[in-house]
Design a protein around this motif. Sequence first.
Motif, PDB file in Angstrom:
ATOM      1  N   CYS A   1      -5.964   0.292   5.771  1.00 51.18           N
ATOM      2  CA  CYS A   1      -6.262   1.839   5.685  1.00 51.18           C
ATOM      3  C   CYS A   1      -7.583   2.051   4.793  1.00 51.18           C
ATOM      4  N   GLY A   2      -7.663   1.014   3.545  1.00 53.92           N
ATOM      5  CA  GLY A   2      -8.758   1.116   2.687  1.00 53.92           C
ATOM      6  C   GLY A   2      -8.300   1.826   1.314  1.00 53.92           C
TER       7      GLY A   2
ATOM      8  N   GLY B   1     -12.349  -4.746  -7.042  1.00 50.07           N
ATOM      9  CA  GLY B   1     -12.309  -4.155  -5.716  1.00 50.07           C
ATOM     10  C   GLY B   1     -10.974  -4.178  -4.995  1.00 50.07           C
ATOM     11  N   LEU B   2      -9.826  -4.397  -5.492  1.00 48.07           N
ATOM     12  CA  LEU B   2      -8.750  -4.229  -4.716  1.00 48.07           C
ATOM     13  C   LEU B   2      -8.524  -2.985  -3.822  1.00 48.07           C
TER      14      LEU B   2
ATOM     15  N   CYS C   1       0.989  -1.093  -0.064  1.00 45.54           N
ATOM     16  CA  CYS C   1      -0.057  -0.033  -0.012  1.00 45.54           C
ATOM     17  C   CYS C   1       0.788   1.217   0.001  1.00 45.54           C
ATOM     18  N   ALA C   2       0.606   2.132  -0.846  1.00 47.29           N
ATOM     19  CA  ALA C   2       1.254   3.462  -0.980  1.00 47.29           C
ATOM     20  C   ALA C   2       1.134   4.440   0.365  1.00 47.29           C
TER      21      ALA C   2
ATOM     22  N   GLU D   1       1.426  -1.264   3.971  1.00 47.37           N
ATOM     23  CA  GLU D   1       1.177  -2.706   4.393  1.00 47.37           C
ATOM     24  C   GLU D   1       1.042  -3.657   3.042  1.00 47.37           C
ATOM     25  N   PRO D   2       1.713  -4.861   3.090  1.00 46.69           N
ATOM     26  CA  PRO D   2       1.753  -5.741   2.100  1.00 46.69           C
ATOM     27  C   PRO D   2       0.324  -6.062   1.761  1.00 46.69           C
ATOM     28  N   ILE D   3      -0.096  -6.216   0.554  1.00 45.14           N
ATOM     29  CA  ILE D   3      -1.254  -6.587   0.109  1.00 45.14           C
ATOM     30  C   ILE D   3      -1.306  -8.304  -0.005  1.00 45.14           C
TER      31      ILE D   3
END
Length: 43
Positions: free
Chosen positions: A24-25, A18-19, A4-5, A9-11
């Motif tokens: 944090c959303g 809907g990725l 996540c930029a 956090e790693p995805i």
Amino acid sequence: MYRCAKCNEPIRNMSPIGLQCDKCGSRIFVKERPNVKKILKSD
């Protein structure tokens, strides 16, 4: 592997629809690149 930029956090779950970051959303991601030095020869 993507991160996540916004919260770094790693995805974990890669769904094509809907990725979204679980923490944090955010919907903006950065693809991790290996830290490898490349040497090119020039002619």
